[in-house]
Structure formats: structure tokens, C-alpha cells
Write a protein that holds these residues in place. Structure first.
Motif, PDB file in Angstrom:
ATOM      1  N   ALA A 260       0.837  -1.197   0.000  1.00 20.53           N
ATOM      2  CA  ALA A 260       0.000   0.000   0.000  1.00 20.53           C
ATOM      3  C   ALA A 260       0.867   1.241   0.000  1.00 20.53           C
ATOM      4  N   VAL A 261       0.493   2.235  -0.801  1.00 24.27           N
ATOM      5  CA  VAL A 261       1.090   3.565  -0.745  1.00 24.27           C
ATOM      6  C   VAL A 261      -0.076   4.546  -0.725  1.00 24.27           C
ATOM      7  N   LEU A 262      -0.340   5.136   0.439  1.00 22.82           N
ATOM      8  CA  LEU A 262      -1.474   6.029   0.629  1.00 22.82           C
ATOM      9  C   LEU A 262      -0.998   7.470   0.690  1.00 22.82           C
ATOM     10  N   ALA A 263      -1.614   8.328  -0.122  1.00 25.18           N
ATOM     11  CA  ALA A 263      -1.239   9.739  -0.165  1.00 25.18           C
ATOM     12  C   ALA A 263      -2.169  10.575   0.712  1.00 25.18           C
ATOM     13  N   ASP A 264      -1.655  11.711   1.174  1.00 27.56           N
ATOM     14  CA  ASP A 264      -2.450  12.677   1.950  1.00 27.56           C
ATOM     15  C   ASP A 264      -3.180  12.003   3.103  1.00 27.56           C
ATOM     16  N   ALA A 265      -2.460  11.173   3.842  1.00 26.97           N
ATOM     17  CA  ALA A 265      -3.056  10.429   4.948  1.00 26.97           C
ATOM     18  C   ALA A 265      -2.615  11.024   6.284  1.00 26.97           C
ATOM     19  N   ARG A 266      -3.541  11.015   7.221  1.00 28.27           N
ATOM     20  CA  ARG A 266      -3.239  11.506   8.571  1.00 28.27           C
ATOM     21  C   ARG A 266      -3.533  10.397   9.588  1.00 28.27           C
ATOM     22  N   PRO A 267      -2.658  10.189  10.545  1.00 30.45           N
ATOM     23  CA  PRO A 267      -2.987   9.234  11.609  1.00 30.45           C
ATOM     24  C   PRO A 267      -4.086   9.797  12.496  1.00 30.45           C
ATOM     25  N   ALA A 268      -4.981   8.924  12.939  1.00 34.59           N
ATOM     26  CA  ALA A 268      -6.115   9.360  13.757  1.00 34.59           C
ATOM     27  C   ALA A 268      -6.573   8.196  14.621  1.00 34.59           C
ATOM     28  N   ARG A 269      -7.692   8.394  15.310  1.00 34.79           N
ATOM     29  CA  ARG A 269      -8.329   7.350  16.112  1.00 34.79           C
ATOM     30  C   ARG A 269      -9.727   7.103  15.564  1.00 34.79           C
ATOM     31  N   ASP A 270     -10.128   5.831  15.526  1.00 36.84           N
ATOM     32  CA  ASP A 270     -11.471   5.533  15.055  1.00 36.84           C
ATOM     33  C   ASP A 270     -12.482   5.698  16.194  1.00 36.84           C
ATOM     34  N   ALA A 271     -13.727   5.289  15.945  1.00 40.52           N
ATOM     35  CA  ALA A 271     -14.803   5.533  16.902  1.00 40.52           C
ATOM     36  C   ALA A 271     -14.583   4.828  18.233  1.00 40.52           C
ATOM     37  N   VAL A 272     -13.824   3.724  18.226  1.00 44.01           N
ATOM     38  CA  VAL A 272     -13.582   2.992  19.478  1.00 44.01           C
ATOM     39  C   VAL A 272     -12.176   3.240  20.020  1.00 44.01           C
ATOM     40  N   GLY A 273     -11.477   4.214  19.432  1.00 47.38           N
ATOM     41  CA  GLY A 273     -10.163   4.580  19.935  1.00 47.38           C
ATOM     42  C   GLY A 273      -8.993   3.870  19.302  1.00 47.38           C
ATOM     43  N   GLY A 274      -9.251   3.030  18.311  1.00 47.64           N
ATOM     44  CA  GLY A 274      -8.165   2.326  17.644  1.00 47.64           C
ATOM     45  C   GLY A 274      -7.442   3.214  16.648  1.00 47.64           C
ATOM     46  N   PRO A 275      -6.126   2.984  16.426  1.00 43.42           N
ATOM     47  CA  PRO A 275      -5.386   3.810  15.470  1.00 43.42           C
ATOM     48  C   PRO A 275      -5.807   3.519  14.044  1.00 43.42           C
ATOM     49  N   CYS A 276      -5.831   4.564  13.221  1.00 46.06           N
ATOM     50  CA  CYS A 276      -6.200   4.406  11.824  1.00 46.06           C
ATOM     51  C   CYS A 276      -5.531   5.496  11.003  1.00 46.06           C
ATOM     52  N   LEU A 277      -5.610   5.364   9.690  1.00 46.09           N
ATOM     53  CA  LEU A 277      -5.158   6.388   8.754  1.00 46.09           C
ATOM     54  C   LEU A 277      -6.370   6.918   8.018  1.00 46.09           C
ATOM     55  N   VAL A 278      -6.488   8.226   7.924  1.00 48.43           N
ATOM     56  CA  VAL A 278      -7.608   8.861   7.244  1.00 48.43           C
ATOM     57  C   VAL A 278      -7.066   9.634   6.044  1.00 48.43           C
ATOM     58  N   ASP A 279      -7.667   9.390   4.850  1.00 46.62           N
ATOM     59  CA  ASP A 279      -7.184  10.081   3.653  1.00 46.62           C
ATOM     60  C   ASP A 279      -7.945  11.395   3.452  1.00 46.62           C
ATOM     61  N   ALA A 280      -7.641  12.092   2.357  1.00 51.70           N
ATOM     62  CA  ALA A 280      -8.230  13.404   2.101  1.00 51.70           C
ATOM     63  C   ALA A 280      -9.733  13.327   1.885  1.00 51.70           C
ATOM     64  N   ASP A 281     -10.243  12.150   1.494  1.00 45.14           N
ATOM     65  CA  ASP A 281     -11.686  11.979   1.282  1.00 45.14           C
ATOM     66  C   ASP A 281     -12.425  11.605   2.562  1.00 45.14           C
ATOM     67  N   GLY A 282     -11.690  11.418   3.661  1.00 42.96           N
ATOM     68  CA  GLY A 282     -12.311  11.036   4.917  1.00 42.96           C
ATOM     69  C   GLY A 282     -12.445   9.547   5.127  1.00 42.96           C
ATOM     70  N   ALA A 283     -11.982   8.742   4.170  1.00 40.07           N
ATOM     71  CA  ALA A 283     -12.015   7.288   4.321  1.00 40.07           C
ATOM     72  C   ALA A 283     -10.859   6.854   5.213  1.00 40.07           C
ATOM     73  N   ALA A 284     -11.081   5.771   5.975  1.00 40.71           N
ATOM     74  CA  ALA A 284     -10.084   5.349   6.961  1.00 40.71           C
ATOM     75  C   ALA A 284      -9.729   3.885   6.796  1.00 40.71           C
ATOM     76  N   LEU A 285      -8.489   3.556   7.196  1.00 40.41           N
ATOM     77  CA  LEU A 285      -8.012   2.179   7.268  1.00 40.41           C
ATOM     78  C   LEU A 285      -7.463   1.939   8.665  1.00 40.41           C
ATOM     79  N   PRO A 286      -7.752   0.770   9.265  1.00 40.42           N
ATOM     80  CA  PRO A 286      -7.187   0.482  10.586  1.00 40.42           C
ATOM     81  C   PRO A 286      -5.681   0.255  10.490  1.00 40.42           C
ATOM     82  N   LEU A 287      -4.973   0.674  11.511  1.00 29.65           N
ATOM     83  CA  LEU A 287      -3.532   0.460  11.595  1.00 29.65           C
ATOM     84  C   LEU A 287      -3.249  -0.736  12.490  1.00 29.65           C
ATOM     85  N   ARG A 288      -2.280  -1.547  12.081  1.00 28.95           N
ATOM     86  CA  ARG A 288      -1.850  -2.689  12.886  1.00 28.95           C
ATOM     87  C   ARG A 288      -0.351  -2.539  13.111  1.00 28.95           C
TER      88      ARG A 288
END
Length: 330
Positions: A260-288
Motif C-alpha cells: 500500500a502507498v497512501l497519499a495525503d493520509a493523517r494518523p487518527a483514532r477511530d470511533a472505538v479509539g483504535g489507530p487508523c489512517l484517514v485520507d483526504a476523502d475522509g475514508a479510513a483504514l485500521p492500523l496494525r
């Protein structure tokens, strides 16, 4: 840093676990003999899978590890090393959600058994993939004798994993002109030096020779050229990555990870506090990842490009960079 993953799935070198106590006593002398031996081992696996599903999976979290280890040893004796490793790893699945995971893994194994049984009906690229997933290997000479792909290959990430007395280094490359991904592997016993010729953040003008398959991903560096240094590749969105992954799975259902190579991504927390990456469109992927704070520090609140290994269990970040800064290994 070497990650010890226990029985995490690392089937990048099919059949390599048939060593030590697991080594078959008398290997077949000819290729047809091995084909028959592998086929017989997979038919036995098929019967075992049917029995497991018939008996039900609800209480498998209380089953001893020998339930899977005995089957794995018989597969090793049949020289089907890759599915043997996969079966053995099932005994280490966490109890949470285990029946669902077991059913998923059993289905993939059953698909592999069926595909190998019907291998003569498959197109050649898919047949090569099935053989690889069963444990048949292709020599470096055969790979290098095939066609090569020249590009400026950016070294996007590297990960070392130790399992079964062997350290595997996975190095991910991304072609800047073709947009193609490649995986270069090296292996060594613990304490021995691994190939260090590919450094994360570097770009090499090189020709790669890919292993045959329906989804050519693993590659060897066939030749290097003195090319100009290029900037890191552009990334994609979360939606773009998931489309890439879906297309890859359609070609290789047993795929375990995807670059994976994700552009314009920011680290964040999801609704339950888990780490994730959020892109410019607001879509998120969980981080492991064992340590996500380094990614937070590199970001500094600004968007960045993140390279990593994606699977449905989450994204393992390997490196990150911003437009005005160099690559940072995570």
C-alpha cells in the motif's frame, strides 16, 4: 529490528519449513512421483477439512495444538510444505472470533485443494500460482530466463520476520513509471546477515524478473543501471487501494498481504479509539502496529504519504514521507 511472529502467515518461500524434524524421510526421486505424493497429501487434507466442518467449529478454541500439528506433519511428509505451515498456524489463532477465522482459512485451503486437483484445466499463470501456494518452487535461473521489467524502482518499505529458525526480509518496490509493485525476498538463519542491497528511500534504475503466476509480484533484481534519482512515487486513496486489493484477490485468492502507498493520509483514532489512517476523502483504514506514535510524530499533524503492508486485519506501516522531507522508516 526483527519481528518474531510465531505462527503468523509468512508463506513467501513455499515449502521452506520442511526442515529438521519435519523433513520427509524419503523424498521422491522424480517430479511425477512428487506430484502424486503431494496430490495424495492434499486429498487427505480435504477429508480432514470436511470432518472439521461437519463436527462444528464452536469448541475448537479448547482443542489441543496437536489437532493441527499432526495434519501439518503429514502434509510435510507429502512435500506440501506451504499448506502444512498454514494448517499449523491455525492452532495459534486467538479465541476471539476464532470460528469465523477458522472457517475462512478452511475455505481457502479447500479452494487450494480443489485448484490443485484441477490444475491441468487451469490457464498457465493460475496453474503456476497454485503450484507455488502448494509448495513447488521455481529456480532463480528459470525466473531470470524470463522477461524483465525496467523501471525506476522506489524502495518503499522493508520488514524482517523470524519464524521456524529462519528470518525472512520482505522488501517492497514501486515502479515510478509503470506504477507496478514488486516484492524482493531474502532469507537467513537467525544471526546471519540478510541482503542489505535495497535501502528504504532509495530509487534504483533496474530490471526486475518476476516469478510466474496469475499475479506476478515476487521478483528478482536481474540488472541495475546508473539512472537518475527520482522522487518517491505518488500514493493512492483508501478507495483506490481497496480496488487494487480486490483486483489482486480476484487473480490470487490466497494473497496474504498487499503493498500500500497512501497519499495525503493523517494518523487518527477511530470511533472505538483504535489507530487508523484517514485520507483526504475522509475514508479510513485500521492500523496494525506495535508503535503508532512514531507515525504520529512524523506526521506532526500534517498529511503524509505512508507505505505499508495491507491485509483485512489492518495496515502495517513501514515508511512515510512528506513532500518537503525525506523518507522515515517506521
Amino acid at each position: 529490528m526483527i519481528e518474531r511472529v510465531g505462527r503468523d502467515r509468512t508463506h513467501d518461500a513455499p515449502g521452506r519449513h520442511a526442515t529438521g524434524d519435519d523433513a520427509p524421510a524419503g523424498p521422491p526421486k522424480t517430479a511425477p512421483q512428487r506430484e502424486r505424493r503431494v496430490a495424495a497429501g492434499l486429498e487427505e487434507l480435504d477429508r480432514w477439512l470436511r470432518d472439521q466442518v461437519t463436527e462444528g467449529l464452536a469448541h475448537h478454541h479448547r482443542a489441543p495444538f496437536s489437532v493441527w500439528d499432526d495434519v501439518a506433519r503429514r502434509l510435510v511428509d507429502a512435500q506440501a510444505g506451504a499448506p502444512a505451515s498454514r494448517v499449523r498456524e491455525l492452532g495459534a489463532l486467538p479465541a476471539d472470533g476464532r470460528p469465523e477465522r477458522l472457517l475462512e482459512e478452511y475455505a481457502l485451503l479447500r479452494l487450494l485443494v480443489t485448484a490443485f486437483r484441477r490444475r491441468d484445466e487451469l490457464p498457465e499463470p493460475l496453474r503456476a500460482t497454485v503450484r507455488s501456494r502448494v509448495g513447488f518452487t521455481v529456480s532463480q535461473e528459470e525466473v531470470l530466463a524470463g522477461d524483465t521489467v525496467r523501471d525506476h524502482w522506489y524502495v518503499a518499505g522493508s520488514r524482517d520476520v523470524e519464524q521456524d529458525r529462519l528470518v525472512t526480509r520482505r522488501v517492497w518496490l514501486r515502479g515510478q513509471d509503470t506504477g507496478r509493485s514488486a516484492l524482493v525476498l531474502s532469507f537467513a538463519a537467525p544471526g546471519r546477515a540478510l541482503d542489505a542491497s535495497l535501502t528504504v528511500g532509495d530509487t534504483l534504475d533496474a530490471e526486475l524478473a518476476f516469478h510466474p503466476g496469475a499475479l506476478p509480484l515476487r521478483a528478482l533484481v536481474a540488472a541495475r543501471h546508473a539512472g537518475s534519482v527520482r522522487r518517491p512515487p505518488r500514493g493512492t486513496t483508501v478507495a483506490g487501494l481497496l480496488r487494487e486489493y480486490a483486483d489482486a484477490l480476484a487473480r490470487d485468492p490466497w494473497l496474504e498481504r498487499w503493498p500500500a502507498v497512501l497519499a495525503d493520509a493523517r494518523p487518527a483514532r477511530d470511533a472505538v479509539g483504535g489507530p487508523c489512517l484517514v485520507d483526504a476523502d475522509g475514508a479510513a483504514l485500521p492500523l496494525r502496529a506495535a508503535d503508532v506514535w512514531r507515525l504520529w510524530a512524523v506526521s506532526g499533524g500534517r498529511p503524509l504519504t505512508v507505505s505499508g503492508e495491507w491485509s483485512p486485519r489492518g495496515l502495517v506501516p513501514l515508511s512515510a514521507w512528506q513532500a518537503d522531507e525525506g523518507t522515515v522508516i517506521l
